[in-house]
Write a protein that holds these residues in place. Structure first.
Motif, PDB file in Angstrom:
ATOM      1  N   PHE A 168      39.673  44.122  36.612  1.00 44.32           N
ATOM      2  CA  PHE A 168      38.541  43.279  36.102  1.00 44.32           C
ATOM      3  C   PHE A 168      39.332  41.889  35.985  1.00 44.32           C
ATOM      4  CE2 PHE A 168      36.674  41.308  32.643  1.00 44.32           C
ATOM      5  CZ  PHE A 168      35.355  41.309  32.617  1.00 44.32           C
ATOM      6  N   GLU A 169      40.396  41.737  35.338  1.00 48.09           N
ATOM      7  CA  GLU A 169      41.011  40.372  35.612  1.00 48.09           C
ATOM      8  C   GLU A 169      41.279  39.949  36.879  1.00 48.09           C
ATOM      9  OE1 GLU A 169      44.268  39.973  32.684  1.00 48.09           O
ATOM     10  OE2 GLU A 169      42.734  40.202  30.964  1.00 48.09           O
ATOM     11  N   ALA A 170      41.498  40.693  37.748  1.00 47.16           N
ATOM     12  CA  ALA A 170      41.769  40.308  39.201  1.00 47.16           C
ATOM     13  C   ALA A 170      40.548  40.008  40.046  1.00 47.16           C
ATOM     14  CB  ALA A 170      43.065  41.151  39.944  1.00 47.16           C
ATOM     15  N   LYS A 171      39.472  40.656  39.435  1.00 46.49           N
ATOM     16  CA  LYS A 171      38.129  40.607  40.023  1.00 46.49           C
ATOM     17  C   LYS A 171      38.166  41.162  41.503  1.00 46.49           C
ATOM     18  CE  LYS A 171      36.470  36.150  38.055  1.00 46.49           C
ATOM     19  NZ  LYS A 171      37.491  36.319  37.068  1.00 46.49           N
ATOM     20  N   ILE A 172      38.845  42.274  41.404  1.00 51.89           N
ATOM     21  CA  ILE A 172      38.750  43.248  42.653  1.00 51.89           C
ATOM     22  C   ILE A 172      38.203  44.702  42.252  1.00 51.89           C
ATOM     23  CG2 ILE A 172      41.209  44.069  42.071  1.00 51.89           C
ATOM     24  CD1 ILE A 172      41.845  44.286  44.958  1.00 51.89           C
ATOM     25  N   ARG A 173      37.534  45.157  42.986  1.00 49.30           N
ATOM     26  CA  ARG A 173      36.635  46.542  43.034  1.00 49.30           C
ATOM     27  C   ARG A 173      37.516  47.459  43.559  1.00 49.30           C
ATOM     28  NH1 ARG A 173      31.281  43.400  45.654  1.00 49.30           N
ATOM     29  NH2 ARG A 173      30.984  42.220  43.814  1.00 49.30           N
ATOM     30  N   THR A 174      36.964  48.690  43.415  1.00 51.01           N
ATOM     31  CA  THR A 174      37.795  49.939  43.623  1.00 51.01           C
ATOM     32  C   THR A 174      38.156  50.224  45.349  1.00 51.01           C
ATOM     33  OG1 THR A 174      36.947  51.174  41.732  1.00 51.01           O
ATOM     34  CG2 THR A 174      37.911  52.608  43.571  1.00 51.01           C
ATOM     35  N   ALA A 175      36.967  49.857  45.870  1.00 53.97           N
ATOM     36  CA  ALA A 175      37.027  49.814  47.506  1.00 53.97           C
ATOM     37  C   ALA A 175      38.167  49.045  48.011  1.00 53.97           C
ATOM     38  CB  ALA A 175      35.656  49.583  47.979  1.00 53.97           C
ATOM     39  N   GLU A 176      38.028  47.734  47.490  1.00 57.46           N
ATOM     40  CA  GLU A 176      38.865  46.687  48.054  1.00 57.46           C
ATOM     41  C   GLU A 176      40.632  46.987  47.500  1.00 57.46           C
ATOM     42  OE1 GLU A 176      40.434  43.347  50.019  1.00 57.46           O
ATOM     43  OE2 GLU A 176      38.698  44.555  50.258  1.00 57.46           O
ATOM     44  N   LEU A 177      40.479  47.510  46.435  1.00 54.88           N
ATOM     45  CA  LEU A 177      41.880  47.896  45.922  1.00 54.88           C
ATOM     46  C   LEU A 177      42.701  48.849  46.779  1.00 54.88           C
ATOM     47  CD1 LEU A 177      44.413  47.580  44.013  1.00 54.88           C
ATOM     48  CD2 LEU A 177      43.151  49.185  42.597  1.00 54.88           C
ATOM     49  N   ALA A 178      41.444  49.796  47.071  1.00 51.33           N
ATOM     50  CA  ALA A 178      42.096  51.289  47.703  1.00 51.33           C
ATOM     51  C   ALA A 178      42.610  50.485  49.157  1.00 51.33           C
ATOM     52  CB  ALA A 178      41.121  52.101  47.906  1.00 51.33           C
ATOM     53  N   ARG A 179      41.738  49.663  49.791  1.00 54.69           N
ATOM     54  CA  ARG A 179      42.127  49.189  51.280  1.00 54.69           C
ATOM     55  C   ARG A 179      43.273  48.404  51.116  1.00 54.69           C
ATOM     56  NH1 ARG A 179      42.112  44.798  54.068  1.00 54.69           N
ATOM     57  NH2 ARG A 179      41.357  43.723  52.420  1.00 54.69           N
ATOM     58  N   ARG A 180      43.716  47.599  50.093  1.00 54.65           N
ATOM     59  CA  ARG A 180      44.830  46.861  50.252  1.00 54.65           C
ATOM     60  C   ARG A 180      46.084  47.636  49.836  1.00 54.65           C
ATOM     61  NH1 ARG A 180      43.351  41.275  47.000  1.00 54.65           N
ATOM     62  NH2 ARG A 180      41.529  40.794  48.158  1.00 54.65           N
ATOM     63  N   LEU A 235      45.386  53.481  50.031  1.00 58.49           N
ATOM     64  CA  LEU A 235      45.171  54.935  49.565  1.00 58.49           C
ATOM     65  C   LEU A 235      43.629  55.029  49.890  1.00 58.49           C
ATOM     66  CD1 LEU A 235      46.851  54.536  46.090  1.00 58.49           C
ATOM     67  CD2 LEU A 235      47.633  55.813  47.943  1.00 58.49           C
ATOM     68  N   PRO A 236      43.349  56.303  49.620  1.00 56.65           N
ATOM     69  CA  PRO A 236      41.839  56.908  49.702  1.00 56.65           C
ATOM     70  C   PRO A 236      41.116  56.291  48.904  1.00 56.65           C
ATOM     71  CG  PRO A 236      43.352  58.643  50.168  1.00 56.65           C
ATOM     72  CD  PRO A 236      44.241  57.776  49.959  1.00 56.65           C
ATOM     73  N   GLN A 237      39.989  55.752  48.842  1.00 54.68           N
ATOM     74  CA  GLN A 237      39.040  55.314  47.720  1.00 54.68           C
ATOM     75  C   GLN A 237      38.731  56.360  46.472  1.00 54.68           C
ATOM     76  OE1 GLN A 237      35.569  53.224  48.908  1.00 54.68           O
ATOM     77  NE2 GLN A 237      34.519  53.275  46.921  1.00 54.68           N
ATOM     78  N   PRO A 238      38.591  57.629  47.017  1.00 54.12           N
ATOM     79  CA  PRO A 238      38.067  58.541  45.854  1.00 54.12           C
ATOM     80  C   PRO A 238      39.420  58.698  44.910  1.00 54.12           C
ATOM     81  CG  PRO A 238      37.546  59.544  48.106  1.00 54.12           C
ATOM     82  CD  PRO A 238      38.063  58.352  48.532  1.00 54.12           C
ATOM     83  N   THR A 239      40.967  58.695  45.538  1.00 52.35           N
ATOM     84  CA  THR A 239      42.041  58.763  44.766  1.00 52.35           C
ATOM     85  C   THR A 239      41.789  57.657  43.839  1.00 52.35           C
ATOM     86  OG1 THR A 239      43.118  59.734  46.705  1.00 52.35           O
ATOM     87  CG2 THR A 239      44.175  58.587  44.790  1.00 52.35           C
ATOM     88  N   VAL A 240      41.839  56.413  44.260  1.00 56.00           N
ATOM     89  CA  VAL A 240      41.705  55.151  43.251  1.00 56.00           C
ATOM     90  C   VAL A 240      40.571  55.397  42.422  1.00 56.00           C
ATOM     91  CG1 VAL A 240      41.661  52.691  43.160  1.00 56.00           C
ATOM     92  CG2 VAL A 240      42.924  53.655  45.072  1.00 56.00           C
ATOM     93  N   HIS A 241      39.439  55.869  42.639  1.00 55.89           N
ATOM     94  CA  HIS A 241      38.424  55.929  41.844  1.00 55.89           C
ATOM     95  C   HIS A 241      38.496  56.989  40.834  1.00 55.89           C
ATOM     96  CE1 HIS A 241      34.336  56.259  40.619  1.00 55.89           C
ATOM     97  NE2 HIS A 241      34.525  57.586  40.434  1.00 55.89           N
ATOM     98  N   ARG A 242      39.511  58.075  41.163  1.00 56.22           N
ATOM     99  CA  ARG A 242      39.679  59.071  40.087  1.00 56.22           C
ATOM    100  C   ARG A 242      40.517  58.537  39.200  1.00 56.22           C
ATOM    101  NH1 ARG A 242      39.341  62.486  44.658  1.00 56.22           N
ATOM    102  NH2 ARG A 242      41.399  62.344  44.927  1.00 56.22           N
ATOM    103  N   ILE A 243      41.734  57.686  39.578  1.00 54.59           N
ATOM    104  CA  ILE A 243      42.702  57.033  38.541  1.00 54.59           C
ATOM    105  C   ILE A 243      41.857  56.085  37.398  1.00 54.59           C
ATOM    106  CG2 ILE A 243      44.710  55.889  38.734  1.00 54.59           C
ATOM    107  CD1 ILE A 243      45.450  57.160  41.081  1.00 54.59           C
TER     108      ILE A 243
END
Length: 216
Positions: free
Chosen positions: A16-28, A31-39
């Motif tokens: 939230f503070e970094a203004k980054i979404r799940t899909a973008e974090l997963a890309r960077r 990691l698979p987006q579903p993995t990051v989403h579950r965490i």
């Protein structure tokens, strides 16, 4: 077992503070987006070290800080009044509103975004793709829609008109038991620019928040 609730809260606040979404974090972090989403949502029963390590490295913190066993300097308690309601909601296409809302088999959300106000679990987000709602809702605006919010006079709503295949974004007007709608770009309702809702028309939710991207 990992303290998944703590990890979820800490990661959500960092994102939230970094203004980054799940899909973008997963890309960077590769990691698979579903993995990051579950965490992020706390639904992963046992996050693997191989998943937590690149996330911690991306935010420049230790695994212990991500797990909540060490404090993160400058990161305020997540359960403060301001962020107590922070949650992820799906960003869907306008074409998917009906199957999504009616729980039919349809495409999954393109990504998830953060919402920092109280909303129901049925809430979803939409993106304004054109200039038809300007100036109040510029192109690129994210609309947070809650199907369970009580509709009131002059609320903005997502509504499906029988004669139009895709739901529309409109302003609602209530006159007794009769409901009317008008395009949001029209400043004042006039007999020539408002339309009565018919029995077969359906409202899929009310606007509760908008998010603007000034980089577009």
């Amino acid at each position: 077992m990992e303290n998944v609730i703590c990890i979820s809260e800490i990661l959500s606040r960092l994102m939230f503070e970094a203004k980054i979404r799940t899909a973008e974090l997963a890309r960077r972090v590769k990691l698979p987006q579903p993995t990051v989403h579950r965490i992020v949502t706390g639904t992963s029963p046992r996050p693997h070290l191989s998943s937590l390590t690149p996330i911690a490295e991306y935010f420049g913190i230790t695994l212990e800080q991500l797990r909540g066993t060490q404090t993160i300097p400058g990161l305020h308690p997540f359960d403060s009044a301001r962020h107590a309601h922070l949650k992820e909601i799906p960003l869907i296409s306008w074409e998917d509103i009906i199957p999504w809302s009616e729980k039919q088999n349809g495409p999954s959300a393109t990504e998830n975004i953060f919402c920092d106000i109280p909303v129901s679990d049925k809430s979803f987000a939409l993106r304004v793709y054109d200039t038809s709602a300007e100036p109040q809702f510029p192109k690129g605006t994210l609309l947070i829609i809650d199907p369970e919010k009580q509709m009131k006079d002059r609320n903005f709503v997502v509504v499906k008109i029988e004669s139009v295949p895709t739901p529309l974004f409109r302003q609602l007007f209530v006159d007794g038991s009769q409901l009317y709608i008008k395009p949001p770009a029209i400043p004042q309702p006039e007999p020539s620019n408002i339309s009565p809702l018919k029995q077969e028309d359906k409202i899929y939710g009310s606007l509760v928040q908008i998010k603007l991207n000034f980089n577009d």
